[in-house]
Design a protein around this motif. Structure first.
Motif, PDB file in Angstrom:
ATOM      1  N   ILE A  74     -30.864   3.316  16.513  1.00  0.00           N
ATOM      2  CA  ILE A  74     -31.349   2.699  15.274  1.00  0.00           C
ATOM      3  C   ILE A  74     -32.718   2.067  15.487  1.00  0.00           C
ATOM      4  O   ILE A  74     -33.622   2.203  14.656  1.00  0.00           O
ATOM      5  CB  ILE A  74     -30.340   1.650  14.777  1.00  0.00           C
ATOM      6  CG1 ILE A  74     -29.062   2.351  14.272  1.00  0.00           C
ATOM      7  CG2 ILE A  74     -30.944   0.795  13.653  1.00  0.00           C
ATOM      8  CD1 ILE A  74     -27.938   1.398  13.915  1.00  0.00           C
ATOM      9  N   ARG A  75     -32.899   1.386  16.617  1.00  0.00           N
ATOM     10  CA  ARG A  75     -34.192   0.765  16.904  1.00  0.00           C
ATOM     11  C   ARG A  75     -35.308   1.812  16.966  1.00  0.00           C
ATOM     12  O   ARG A  75     -36.397   1.621  16.413  1.00  0.00           O
ATOM     13  CB  ARG A  75     -34.129   0.017  18.236  1.00  0.00           C
ATOM     14  CG  ARG A  75     -33.445  -1.317  18.189  1.00  0.00           C
ATOM     15  CD  ARG A  75     -33.909  -2.178  19.357  1.00  0.00           C
ATOM     16  NE  ARG A  75     -32.992  -3.274  19.582  1.00  0.00           N
ATOM     17  CZ  ARG A  75     -31.988  -3.248  20.444  1.00  0.00           C
ATOM     18  NH1 ARG A  75     -31.753  -2.170  21.154  1.00  0.00           N
ATOM     19  NH2 ARG A  75     -31.202  -4.286  20.595  1.00  0.00           N
ATOM     20  N   LEU A  76     -35.028   2.915  17.652  1.00  0.00           N
ATOM     21  CA  LEU A  76     -36.044   3.956  17.808  1.00  0.00           C
ATOM     22  C   LEU A  76     -36.403   4.556  16.449  1.00  0.00           C
ATOM     23  O   LEU A  76     -37.579   4.721  16.117  1.00  0.00           O
ATOM     24  CB  LEU A  76     -35.535   5.044  18.747  1.00  0.00           C
ATOM     25  CG  LEU A  76     -36.475   6.247  18.948  1.00  0.00           C
ATOM     26  CD1 LEU A  76     -37.811   5.773  19.514  1.00  0.00           C
ATOM     27  CD2 LEU A  76     -35.831   7.274  19.874  1.00  0.00           C
ATOM     28  N   ILE A  77     -35.389   4.879  15.670  1.00  0.00           N
ATOM     29  CA  ILE A  77     -35.630   5.478  14.354  1.00  0.00           C
ATOM     30  C   ILE A  77     -36.442   4.539  13.472  1.00  0.00           C
ATOM     31  O   ILE A  77     -37.427   4.934  12.845  1.00  0.00           O
ATOM     32  CB  ILE A  77     -34.291   5.827  13.671  1.00  0.00           C
ATOM     33  CG1 ILE A  77     -33.600   6.978  14.426  1.00  0.00           C
ATOM     34  CG2 ILE A  77     -34.507   6.215  12.212  1.00  0.00           C
ATOM     35  CD1 ILE A  77     -32.163   7.214  13.997  1.00  0.00           C
ATOM     36  N   ARG A  78     -36.060   3.261  13.449  1.00  0.00           N
ATOM     37  CA  ARG A  78     -36.741   2.312  12.574  1.00  0.00           C
ATOM     38  C   ARG A  78     -38.151   2.004  13.062  1.00  0.00           C
ATOM     39  O   ARG A  78     -39.064   1.786  12.256  1.00  0.00           O
ATOM     40  CB  ARG A  78     -35.919   1.039  12.440  1.00  0.00           C
ATOM     41  CG  ARG A  78     -34.565   1.273  11.771  1.00  0.00           C
ATOM     42  CD  ARG A  78     -33.790   0.011  11.563  1.00  0.00           C
ATOM     43  NE  ARG A  78     -34.432  -0.839  10.576  1.00  0.00           N
ATOM     44  CZ  ARG A  78     -33.891  -1.983  10.133  1.00  0.00           C
ATOM     45  NH1 ARG A  78     -32.732  -2.375  10.591  1.00  0.00           N
ATOM     46  NH2 ARG A  78     -34.519  -2.701   9.245  1.00  0.00           N
ATOM     47  N   SER A  79     -38.353   1.990  14.383  1.00  0.00           N
ATOM     48  CA  SER A  79     -39.687   1.707  14.903  1.00  0.00           C
ATOM     49  C   SER A  79     -40.661   2.836  14.580  1.00  0.00           C
ATOM     50  O   SER A  79     -41.861   2.601  14.393  1.00  0.00           O
ATOM     51  CB  SER A  79     -39.635   1.485  16.418  1.00  0.00           C
ATOM     52  OG  SER A  79     -39.310   2.692  17.096  1.00  0.00           O
ATOM     53  N   ARG A  80     -40.133   4.052  14.481  1.00  0.00           N
ATOM     54  CA  ARG A  80     -40.988   5.214  14.221  1.00  0.00           C
ATOM     55  C   ARG A  80     -41.097   5.547  12.744  1.00  0.00           C
ATOM     56  O   ARG A  80     -42.065   6.188  12.319  1.00  0.00           O
ATOM     57  CB  ARG A  80     -40.431   6.418  14.984  1.00  0.00           C
ATOM     58  CG  ARG A  80     -40.458   6.283  16.502  1.00  0.00           C
ATOM     59  CD  ARG A  80     -41.805   6.655  17.067  1.00  0.00           C
ATOM     60  NE  ARG A  80     -42.065   8.062  16.850  1.00  0.00           N
ATOM     61  CZ  ARG A  80     -41.590   9.048  17.622  1.00  0.00           C
ATOM     62  NH1 ARG A  80     -40.810   8.747  18.666  1.00  0.00           N
ATOM     63  NH2 ARG A  80     -41.867  10.292  17.361  1.00  0.00           N
ATOM     64  N   LEU A  81     -40.126   5.111  11.950  1.00  0.00           N
ATOM     65  CA  LEU A  81     -40.116   5.481  10.537  1.00  0.00           C
ATOM     66  C   LEU A  81     -40.324   4.278   9.610  1.00  0.00           C
ATOM     67  O   LEU A  81     -39.948   4.313   8.433  1.00  0.00           O
ATOM     68  CB  LEU A  81     -38.807   6.183  10.180  1.00  0.00           C
ATOM     69  CG  LEU A  81     -38.542   7.512  10.893  1.00  0.00           C
ATOM     70  CD1 LEU A  81     -37.215   8.107  10.443  1.00  0.00           C
ATOM     71  CD2 LEU A  81     -39.673   8.499  10.632  1.00  0.00           C
ATOM     72  N   GLY A  82     -40.894   3.209  10.130  1.00  0.00           N
ATOM     73  CA  GLY A  82     -41.260   2.093   9.274  1.00  0.00           C
ATOM     74  C   GLY A  82     -40.111   1.281   8.733  1.00  0.00           C
ATOM     75  O   GLY A  82     -40.049   1.011   7.524  1.00  0.00           O
ATOM     76  N   GLU A 103     -26.339  -7.343  13.763  1.00  0.00           N
ATOM     77  CA  GLU A 103     -27.330  -8.161  14.451  1.00  0.00           C
ATOM     78  C   GLU A 103     -28.362  -7.308  15.169  1.00  0.00           C
ATOM     79  O   GLU A 103     -29.519  -7.697  15.318  1.00  0.00           O
ATOM     80  CB  GLU A 103     -26.645  -9.100  15.448  1.00  0.00           C
ATOM     81  CG  GLU A 103     -25.853 -10.221  14.784  1.00  0.00           C
ATOM     82  CD  GLU A 103     -25.058 -11.027  15.783  1.00  0.00           C
ATOM     83  OE1 GLU A 103     -24.901 -10.574  16.938  1.00  0.00           O
ATOM     84  OE2 GLU A 103     -24.598 -12.127  15.417  1.00  0.00           O
ATOM     85  N   LEU A 104     -27.952  -6.121  15.612  1.00  0.00           N
ATOM     86  CA  LEU A 104     -28.849  -5.253  16.373  1.00  0.00           C
ATOM     87  C   LEU A 104     -29.603  -4.261  15.502  1.00  0.00           C
ATOM     88  O   LEU A 104     -30.272  -3.373  16.018  1.00  0.00           O
ATOM     89  CB  LEU A 104     -28.051  -4.513  17.454  1.00  0.00           C
ATOM     90  CG  LEU A 104     -27.449  -5.399  18.542  1.00  0.00           C
ATOM     91  CD1 LEU A 104     -26.723  -4.564  19.588  1.00  0.00           C
ATOM     92  CD2 LEU A 104     -28.535  -6.233  19.212  1.00  0.00           C
ATOM     93  N   GLY A 105     -29.506  -4.388  14.189  1.00  0.00           N
ATOM     94  CA  GLY A 105     -30.375  -3.572  13.348  1.00  0.00           C
ATOM     95  C   GLY A 105     -29.740  -2.729  12.263  1.00  0.00           C
ATOM     96  O   GLY A 105     -30.448  -2.229  11.389  1.00  0.00           O
ATOM     97  N   ALA A 106     -28.431  -2.523  12.299  1.00  0.00           N
ATOM     98  CA  ALA A 106     -27.804  -1.733  11.242  1.00  0.00           C
ATOM     99  C   ALA A 106     -27.785  -2.536   9.940  1.00  0.00           C
ATOM    100  O   ALA A 106     -27.574  -3.745   9.945  1.00  0.00           O
ATOM    101  CB  ALA A 106     -26.380  -1.343  11.635  1.00  0.00           C
ATOM    102  N   ASP A 107     -28.031  -1.857   8.825  1.00  0.00           N
ATOM    103  CA  ASP A 107     -27.975  -2.524   7.525  1.00  0.00           C
ATOM    104  C   ASP A 107     -26.604  -2.371   6.885  1.00  0.00           C
ATOM    105  O   ASP A 107     -26.241  -3.125   5.988  1.00  0.00           O
ATOM    106  CB  ASP A 107     -29.032  -1.928   6.589  1.00  0.00           C
ATOM    107  CG  ASP A 107     -30.436  -2.129   7.137  1.00  0.00           C
ATOM    108  OD1 ASP A 107     -30.931  -3.256   7.087  1.00  0.00           O
ATOM    109  OD2 ASP A 107     -31.018  -1.147   7.636  1.00  0.00           O
ATOM    110  N   GLY A 108     -25.845  -1.392   7.346  1.00  0.00           N
ATOM    111  CA  GLY A 108     -24.513  -1.175   6.815  1.00  0.00           C
ATOM    112  C   GLY A 108     -23.627  -0.527   7.864  1.00  0.00           C
ATOM    113  O   GLY A 108     -24.107   0.189   8.746  1.00  0.00           O
TER     114      GLY A 108
END
Length: 222
Positions: A74-82, A103-108
């Motif tokens: 999730i971190r990698l995807i979000r860091s690259r896709l804004g 807490e580690l980044g998932a929204d759902g």
């Protein structure tokens, strides 16, 4: 990168899972609900490569259970896709697992058993800026704060003291210590001392609990 809008009014979604059967199921559920599945990939790296410069409205990561690998994906995807919204689909997850995933980044978070009924709606919800968790684990979204006494006792648990030693240290009855621990475990979403210690010492979750700054020798007594 450019965003893509689906022609059928749904949401453009990219799916990532090392589990082929789970990946296919998630993709089918989303497509059947009218969402456009841009990519079906085994890893976050493959998902990013297969998007070909197009930013999905939501990324769905599926796994057997929440864990560090899913958080890293999730971190990698979000860091690259804004900071694209991310949904985690898993076969099993307790309150502590759901809380950690959020807490580690998932929204759902969606349990695989509920995917047919819930996944499509959760994708829409997180794209609208909401946070979603299974009804049975709503405590993961709004955990209760630890009391000062619970923090004191947990500090001594981390130090390795037994219940009787903690009771002597804080001039409490051992039954009172057990009661505070039971309450604290519920708030942390754990069921044992070892699980509580793991949460407290976790570099990502622990600091927010307000326990690390307390030193046993400076604890208030009484």
């Amino acid at each position: 990168m450019v965003s893509r809008e689906p022609t059928n009014g749904g949401t453009v979604v990219a799916v990532c899972s090392e589990d082929g059967s789970l990946r296919d199921r998630v993709s089918t559920v989303l497509a059947d609900a009218g969402h456009a599945v841009l990519s079906r990939s085994a890893s976050a790296e493959q998902l990013l490569a297969s998007c070909n410069g197009t930013v999905p409205a939501c990324a769905v990561v599926a796994a057997d259970a929440p864990g560090r690998s899913t958080a890293e994906a999730i971190r990698l995807i979000r860091s690259r896709l804004g900071e694209v919204p991310a949904v985690l689909v898993c076969r099993r997850a307790g309150v502590a697992d759901v809380r950690r995933a959020l807490e580690l980044g998932a929204d759902g978070v969606v349990l695989a058993a509920d995917a047919d009924q819930a996944l499509a709606a959760v994708v829409v919800a997180v794209c609208a800026g909401q946070v979603s968790a299974p009804a049975g684990q709503r405590r993961a979204v709004r955990p209760r704060a630890l009391t000062s006494r619970e923090k004191q006792i947990l500090t001594l648990v981390v130090a390795g003291l037994t219940n009787s030693q903690i009771a002597a240290e804080l001039f409490l009855a051992e039954s009172t210590v057990k009661s505070h621990l039971s309450s604290a475990f519920g708030k942390l979403g754990v069921s044992s001392r070892s699980e509580a210690v793991a949460v407290i010492l976790d570099p990502e979750r622990g600091p927010g609990l307000g326990i690390g700054a307390l030193r046993p020798e400076l604890l208030a007594r009484g």
